[in-house]
Motif scaffolding. Structure first.
Motif, PDB file in Angstrom:
ATOM      1  N   ASN A  45       0.824  -1.202   0.000  1.00 40.49           N
ATOM      2  CA  ASN A  45       0.000   0.000   0.000  1.00 40.49           C
ATOM      3  C   ASN A  45       0.861   1.256   0.000  1.00 40.49           C
ATOM      4  O   ASN A  45       2.003   1.239   0.448  1.00 40.49           O
ATOM      5  CB  ASN A  45      -0.939   0.001   1.203  1.00 40.49           C
ATOM      6  N   LYS A  49      -2.626   8.853  -2.933  1.00 40.94           N
ATOM      7  CA  LYS A  49      -4.001   8.531  -3.312  1.00 40.94           C
ATOM      8  C   LYS A  49      -4.025   7.793  -4.644  1.00 40.94           C
ATOM      9  O   LYS A  49      -3.363   8.202  -5.603  1.00 40.94           O
ATOM     10  CB  LYS A  49      -4.831   9.810  -3.410  1.00 40.94           C
ATOM     11  N   ASN A  50      -4.779   6.684  -4.695  1.00 43.08           N
ATOM     12  CA  ASN A  50      -4.987   5.883  -5.908  1.00 43.08           C
ATOM     13  C   ASN A  50      -3.709   5.247  -6.454  1.00 43.08           C
ATOM     14  O   ASN A  50      -3.610   4.974  -7.649  1.00 43.08           O
ATOM     15  CB  ASN A  50      -5.672   6.701  -7.001  1.00 43.08           C
ATOM     16  N   VAL A  51      -2.708   5.019  -5.602  1.00 36.66           N
ATOM     17  CA  VAL A  51      -1.463   4.365  -6.024  1.00 36.66           C
ATOM     18  C   VAL A  51      -1.201   3.178  -5.097  1.00 36.66           C
ATOM     19  O   VAL A  51      -1.262   3.303  -3.879  1.00 36.66           O
ATOM     20  CB  VAL A  51      -0.262   5.331  -5.988  1.00 36.66           C
ATOM     21  N   THR A  52      -0.923   2.031  -5.695  1.00 34.23           N
ATOM     22  CA  THR A  52      -0.554   0.821  -4.971  1.00 34.23           C
ATOM     23  C   THR A  52       0.615   0.198  -5.705  1.00 34.23           C
ATOM     24  O   THR A  52       0.685   0.262  -6.931  1.00 34.23           O
ATOM     25  CB  THR A  52      -1.734  -0.177  -4.934  1.00 34.23           C
ATOM     26  N   HIS A  83       0.544   0.440  -9.521  1.00 30.54           N
ATOM     27  CA  HIS A  83      -0.831   0.430 -10.017  1.00 30.54           C
ATOM     28  C   HIS A  83      -1.411   1.825  -9.836  1.00 30.54           C
ATOM     29  O   HIS A  83      -1.461   2.351  -8.729  1.00 30.54           O
ATOM     30  CB  HIS A  83      -1.690  -0.572  -9.258  1.00 30.54           C
ATOM     31  N   TYR A  84      -1.798   2.413 -10.959  1.00 28.37           N
ATOM     32  CA  TYR A  84      -2.447   3.717 -10.951  1.00 28.37           C
ATOM     33  C   TYR A  84      -3.933   3.495 -11.218  1.00 28.37           C
ATOM     34  O   TYR A  84      -4.312   3.112 -12.315  1.00 28.37           O
ATOM     35  CB  TYR A  84      -1.866   4.622 -12.042  1.00 28.37           C
ATOM     36  N   TYR A  85      -4.746   3.708 -10.192  1.00 28.51           N
ATOM     37  CA  TYR A  85      -6.177   3.517 -10.353  1.00 28.51           C
ATOM     38  C   TYR A  85      -6.725   4.623 -11.242  1.00 28.51           C
ATOM     39  O   TYR A  85      -6.393   5.780 -11.040  1.00 28.51           O
ATOM     40  CB  TYR A  85      -6.874   3.551  -8.989  1.00 28.51           C
ATOM     41  N   PRO A  86      -7.545   4.372 -12.205  1.00 26.06           N
ATOM     42  CA  PRO A  86      -8.091   3.097 -12.669  1.00 26.06           C
ATOM     43  C   PRO A  86      -7.355   2.537 -13.879  1.00 26.06           C
ATOM     44  O   PRO A  86      -7.869   1.666 -14.576  1.00 26.06           O
ATOM     45  CB  PRO A  86      -9.522   3.478 -13.049  1.00 26.06           C
TER      46      PRO A  86
END
Length: 123
Positions: A45, A49-52, A83-86
């Motif tokens: 994690n 924000k919105n990054v994993t 991982h950049y959501y979405p």
């Protein structure tokens, strides 16, 4: 980003004990396996924000069939992605990672390598 010089790249191991060792170390079998390849992902994690981040260890069957859980797997060099959501996961060499993520990756890889080595020594 490839994680180079790790002590389990090239390790050959049966699929079932590999899966057990990977799960014990927090990895999840990726849904993108096929009859000849497997991937295991470790989620890290982020405070952004919105990054994993995902540490991925892939393997290829050199004998047997992954679908029947009878394969002998050769592990490949692990790699790290963001991982950049979405939008999805980027594994490019241009990605930059916070030091705390790289430190976590080193600890996870070291523990995984130790567990794989212990298994190999006793079997």
């Amino acid at each position: 980003m490839k994680i180079e010089n790790k002590n389990f790249d090239g390790t050959v191991i049966h699929q079932e004990p590999l899966t057990h060792i990977m799960e014990k170390n927090g990895f999840v079998l990726g849904s993108q396996w096929d009859y000849e390849r497997m991937t295991f992902d470790y989620k890290i994690n982020s405070t952004l924000k919105n990054v994993t981040y995902y540490l991925r260890v892939a393997g290829e069957a050199i004998e047997g069939d992954v679908d029947f859980k009878s394969a002998v797997i050769r592990l490949k060099e692990p790699y790290l992605g963001t991982h950049y959501y979405p939008h999805g996961v980027e594994y490019g060499e241009d990605e930059e990672y916070p030091q705390q993520v790289l430190d976590k990756v080193d600890r996870v890889i070291q523990k995984l390598g130790d567990d794989l080595q212990k298994y190999m020594e006793t079997h």
